[in-house]
Design an enzyme around this catalytic site. Sequence first.
Site, PDB file in Angstrom:
ATOM      1  N   ASN A 270       0.830  -1.188   0.000  1.00 27.29           N
ATOM      2  CA  ASN A 270       0.000   0.000   0.000  1.00 27.29           C
ATOM      3  C   ASN A 270       0.856   1.226   0.000  1.00 27.29           C
ATOM      4  OD1 ASN A 270      -1.795  -2.020   0.135  1.00 27.29           O
ATOM      5  ND2 ASN A 270      -2.242  -1.493   2.220  1.00 27.29           N
ATOM      6  N   CYS A 611       2.821   1.259  -5.523  1.00 30.00           N
ATOM      7  CA  CYS A 611       1.911   0.478  -4.760  1.00 30.00           C
ATOM      8  C   CYS A 611       1.519  -0.963  -5.395  1.00 30.00           C
ATOM      9  CB  CYS A 611       0.749   1.439  -4.607  1.00 30.00           C
ATOM     10  SG  CYS A 611      -0.545   1.281  -3.453  1.00 30.00           S
ATOM     11  N   GLU A 613      -7.134 -29.636  -5.268  1.00 25.88           N
ATOM     12  CA  GLU A 613      -7.977 -30.828  -5.491  1.00 25.88           C
ATOM     13  C   GLU A 613      -9.205 -30.859  -4.602  1.00 25.88           C
ATOM     14  OE1 GLU A 613      -5.466 -32.057  -2.062  1.00 25.88           O
ATOM     15  OE2 GLU A 613      -5.104 -31.076  -3.965  1.00 25.88           O
TER      16      GLU A 613
END
Length: 959
Positions: A270, A611, A613
Site C-alpha cells: 500500500n 503500490c 484438489e
Amino acid sequence: MSDIIIDLSRDSKFDELGLKRLRESYMMREETSPQERFAYVCKQVGTDRDHSQRLYEYTSKHWLSLSTPILSFGKANHGLPISCYLSWIEDTKEGLIDTLSEVNQLSMLGGGVGVGVGIRTSDNKSTGVMSHLNTYDACSLAYKQDGVRRGSYAMYLNNNHPDVLQFIEMRKPTGDHNIRCLNLHHGLNISDEFMELIEKCDGGGNIDDTWNLIDPHTKKITTVGARDLWQRILETRMKTGEPYICFIDTCNKHMYDFQKKKGLTIKQSNLCVAPETMILTEDGQFPIKDLEGKIIKVWNGNEFSSVTVVKTGTEKELLEVELSNGCTLSCTPEHKFIIVKSYTEAKKQKTDDNAIANAERVDAQDLKPRMKLIKFDLPTLFGNSEHDIKYPYTHGFFCGDGTYTKYGKPQLSLYGDKKELLTYLDVRTMTGLEDASGRLNTWLPLDLAPKFDVPINSSLECRMEWLAGYLDADGCVFRNGTNESIQVSCIHLDFLKRIQLLLIGMGVTSKITKLHDEKITTMPDGKGGQKPYSCKPIWRLFISSSGLYHLSEQGFETRRLKWEPRQPQRNAERFVEVLKVNKTGRVDDTYCFTEPINHAGVFNGILTGQCSEIILPTDSTRTAVCCLSSLNLEYYDEWKDNDLFIKDVMEMLDNALTIFIEKAPPTISRAVNSAKKERSIGIGVLGFHSFLQQKNISFESDEAAKLNIDIFTKLRSKIDTFNLVLGSLRGSPEDAEGTGRRFCCTMAVAPTATSSIIMGNTSPSVEPFRANAYRQDTLSGSFLNKNRYLSRILSQRLNVKEINEVWSNIVSNGGSVQQLPNNLLSEQEKQVFKTAFEINQKWVIKHAADRQKYIDQSQSINLFLKPDIHKRELHSLHLNAWKSGLKTLYYLRSEKIADADKISSNHMINSINFTNIKESIKDSIKVSILEVRNKEKNYEEKICKLTNGRRLSGCFACE
C-alpha cells in the site's frame, strides 16, 4: 477392542525406499515393522475389531493408501486425522486476525490449508493482499505441521482482483521482495467469463480483450488486457510450476443442488501517494488524482509500462520525504523507496537489466538520512502541441525578469547585454529610448500566459524555447575548468520545482538547493543611500554539464548565455540522498498503481516503488474440512469385486471426521462447524499408470481411456450406494438433510507422491511416471528407484551385468527407454514405458476430463511439458482443460533442458560396458548414441543467443 492380527510376511511388499520412508516419517520408535504401524492406525479409526481387522488387511496388502495425517495418527500428541482444510479471509479486522490464527492452528495439527483471499486492494482500511500473504509466508515456517515439517499453505485469489498481477508472480525468486512469498503455494480462481474472452481472442482479429479488475470491497473497477493477463499466468506456470488453476465457475456449477439451495459457493482450490503528486507518463506529467481510473503508461526507470491508477484510500496519514535534489514526496509510511547500499552495488546496476526490479526497497517510515536512491534513466517526452503556450521564449524571459504594471499588463525592462535579446522577444510596444538608468522598457502581448506558468507538457520545441528564455533572463554559467553548468536563483521554490519537472520531461535531472534563508541585508535605497531590507529565502536550480549536453543533443541553445556542450565520460551525477522524513500530521486521500515490470514509477521526479484438489464451499462461518485416502489401482483387479472394501473405507473416513470433531480445540471452531455440517471425505486413487503398465497398455491409447472410464464409473456407483447406506445407519449432516446421504462430497483425487513410494513405488495419483529410473534422496541415503514392471521385462531378457548396464543407460537418458534397441524392447513396450514428459499431454487432459464427471470434487492434475514448448500449444492445453470441464489444474512441471535434450554422449559411453552385452543389442545401443549426438548437435544449433544458452519458452528468437 482386542488386538489386530498382523502378517509380518507382508513387509516383503515394500521396497527398500518405501521402508526407509515409513520408518523416517511415520513409525514410532518402538514399532519394528510397518505392520505394527498399520495395525495401530486401523485400530484408532476402526468402528470395531472386525472393521479394524479388515482395514489392516486392505492397507497391508497395499489396496488402500492412508493419508499422511491418518498414517501418522498417534505419533504426534496433537495431530488430527485430517488432510486438507479450506479457509476464507473475511475482509474485516476480526476476519483477518481470526483466519490467520485458525490457519496456523490447522497447520500445526498436520493438515495442508487452502485459503481464499477476499481482501480488498490497498486503501485506508487494508494494506492489500500481498502484505497479508507475507505474514502467512512467515507463519508457514514458524508453525510446523505436527511440529516436524513446515506448514503447507495455498492461497487462492480471483483473477479479477486488482492485485492479481502481483499475486501471480509472488513465487518468482527475483523481483520486489515485498511481494515474494516463496514458502506459500498459490492458485488462481479463473471464471468462465475470462476463459470465454480468451477463447474469443483465440479466433484472431481485432478483439477488445479489456478485462475488469474489481475491488472486492469498494467495487471500483480497473482494467487490464485479458490476453496479457493470460500470457502472464502461463509464463509464470512454466517458470515456477504455479499458480494452480481453479476454474471456479465449473466448480460452482457442479455443486450438488442441496448445497446450491443453501447459497453455498466455492471460493478457493500500500504504497500510496498524495493527490497532487506528479506522475511521469508517456503523455507528460500530471497529478495522480487526475489520472484515477485511467489506463496510462508510466515510466518505470527503464521503459514505459501500462498501469491503471486507482484511489487507494481516504484520510490516510502521510509523511513528507525530503531529498538532496530538492524533490519532496508526500506518501504513506509504507511507500517504497528504491535504495542503493554501496557504490559497488551501483556499479553492478550498469550491467544489470533488472537492477531496479531487484534493488532493495525501504519504507518511507524507515528511511535514514544519507540513504542513496538508485540512479535511473529518463525518457525525452515529445509532448503535445495542444499544451503549447504563445511566445514561449518571451514568456520564459518574462518569468525571470518581467513584472506587471499597476494595470496588470506584462512588461520588461532590459538592461546590459539583455538589450541585445530584443530581436528574440515578442514585444507589443516599447519606449524606443533608454531611461535614466540605461534600461529599455517594453510591454509584452496581453495574451501572454501568467507569470510563473511552466509549460511542462507542451511540445519539446515549446519547452526548449521557454527554458532558453528563462535561463537567458536569470541564469548564470559556472565554470570549473572545462566543466560548465548553469544555475538560476529564485525566491519562488514551487516555481523552480515545476521547472525541475519540465527538465525531467526533457530527460534531464537537476538539483534545487537553498542559497540562503530569510535575512536582513543592507541595500541601496534608490536615493543615494542604503538601508536594511528584509530578503526572502532564495533557492538555486542547478543544471549539470551532463544535463546541458543532453539538452544540446535535442537542439537546445540559449541566446545570451554562452556555453560549450561536452559529452561526459561517465554518469558523474551525484546520488540523490535522503535528507529527512517529516511527520507533518497531514491526512488525505491516496492514489497509486501497480507497475508489473520494475514495480516502480516516477513520482514528483523520484523513482520509487508502487503500490486445487479439494473443492468445498467456505464462508466467514466455516472452514472446509476433508478427510482423504486413496485406493491403489495397481491392485484394482484384486479388490474391484470386494463388496465391503469401499464401504469400509468410507466408514473409516467417517470415523476420522468424528475424531476430528470431538478432539479439535475450540480455536478452530469454523473448521469443526464445517465438518459437522458437511461431513465431506475425499476418496482418491493412485497407481493408474502402474495398472496400465501391468497390462502392457499405453497411456496414450483408447484402451487406457476405456479402462479409465470403466474404473471411475464403478467407483462412483459404489460410493453413491454406500453413502446412502451409511446415511441410513448414521444420519445425514445439516447441509445434506433430506437427501439420505452421510457425506456431502465423497471423491477427490489428491497428489500421492509420498504414498506412492510407500506403496512399493507405484505410480503417483492418476499421473504418469516421470522416469523409469531415478535417484531418490532420503535421510538414510540415496536410492536408485526402478520401474518394477520394466525391471521384470529386463530380468527375463538379460543377465545381471547387462541389466545394470541398461539401467545406467536409462538413468543417463533421464529415465527414458526410447533410445533402447527394438530387439530389447518392442515399440509397444516403449509406448507403455513412455515417461510423463514424453507423453502427449492432451492424453493427460483427456483422461482427466473423462473421469471428472464421476468425481464430485476435483483432481490434482499435473502437466509435464518440455521447456521449449510452443506458447501456442501451452495456451491450447490450458484452454482445452477448461473446455473439457476440468475443475482444476495442479502443477505445471517443466523438464530441465540439461536433462531433457542435452545429454552428454561421453557420460553415456562410460556408463555402458559394451563387451558384456549381446552383440545385436550392443550395435543397436551404439546407433542410439549416435542419434543422441545428432540430437545434441541439432539442439545446439537452436540455442537462443539471448539467454546464455537457455532456451526460453515464448522467446520469438527461439521459435
